[in-house]
Scaffold this motif. Structure first.
Motif, short mmCIF file in Angstrom:
data_model
loop_
_atom_site.label_atom_id
_atom_site.label_comp_id
_atom_site.label_asym_id
_atom_site.label_seq_id
_atom_site.Cartn_x
_atom_site.Cartn_y
_atom_site.Cartn_z
N LEU A 16 0.83 -1.20 0.00
CA LEU A 16 0.00 0.00 0.00
C LEU A 16 0.87 1.25 0.00
O LEU A 16 0.63 2.18 -0.78
N LEU A 19 2.44 1.76 -3.39
CA LEU A 19 1.51 2.27 -4.39
C LEU A 19 1.21 3.74 -4.16
O LEU A 19 1.20 4.53 -5.11
N LEU A 20 0.97 4.13 -2.94
CA LEU A 20 0.60 5.51 -2.66
C LEU A 20 1.79 6.47 -2.84
O LEU A 20 1.59 7.64 -3.13
N SER A 22 3.98 6.13 -5.19
CA SER A 22 4.41 5.97 -6.57
C SER A 22 4.65 7.33 -7.21
O SER A 22 3.84 8.23 -7.12
N SER A 25 2.31 9.10 -10.09
CA SER A 25 0.96 9.33 -9.61
C SER A 25 0.13 10.17 -10.57
O SER A 25 -1.09 10.13 -10.51
N ALA A 28 -1.37 7.49 -12.59
CA ALA A 28 -2.18 6.54 -11.84
C ALA A 28 -3.56 7.15 -11.58
O ALA A 28 -3.69 8.29 -11.18
N LYS A 33 -6.13 3.70 -6.85
CA LYS A 33 -5.61 3.82 -5.49
C LYS A 33 -6.70 3.56 -4.45
O LYS A 33 -6.46 2.89 -3.45
N TYR A 36 -7.30 -0.11 -4.35
CA TYR A 36 -6.25 -0.82 -3.65
C TYR A 36 -6.35 -0.62 -2.14
O TYR A 36 -6.10 -1.56 -1.38
#
Length: 113
Positions: A16, A19-20, A22, A25, A28, A33, A36
């Protein structure tokens, strides 16, 4: 709480955070998000209370919670594979267009002989 539960929760939370944080973004999508984050919450709940997955599986007509999780992972894998394939096809098309533009920009008229 069992040691494997702590390890699984740590792994899910690490994914997590990755991903956050990244850096891509801008590309994305926000719904990815959010999805996820919901997946992480569901994963942590399933790790902490594994018997509840069997109850949900029985509501849906599946015999065991582990089978339901396997089916969900198969669908997620197929979605990820298809999404990656579509992204690569889009990139391939962009590279072809870029190569054509560079070739046309650098083209010279033939010299008369």
């Amino acid at each position: 709480m069992n040691w494997i539960q702590v390890l699984l929760i740590a792994a899910v939370l690490t994914l997590l955070v990755y991903l956050l944080r990244s850096r891509r973004s801008a590309q994305a999508k926000a719904w990815v998000k959010i999805g996820y984050v919901l997946f992480v919450l569901a994963a942590v709940y399933a790790i902490v209370r594994p018997d509840d997955t069997t109850v949900v599986a029985n509501w849906l007509g599946v015999a065991r919670g582990a089978d339901l999780l396997e089916y969900a992972l198969i669908v997620a894998f197929l979605f990820t594979t298809l999404s990656t394939y579509m992204r690569f096809k889009d990139l391939e098309l962009r590279y072809a267009q870029l190569a054509r533009a560079v070739a046309l920009e650098g083209a010279r008229t033939p010299e008369p002989r």
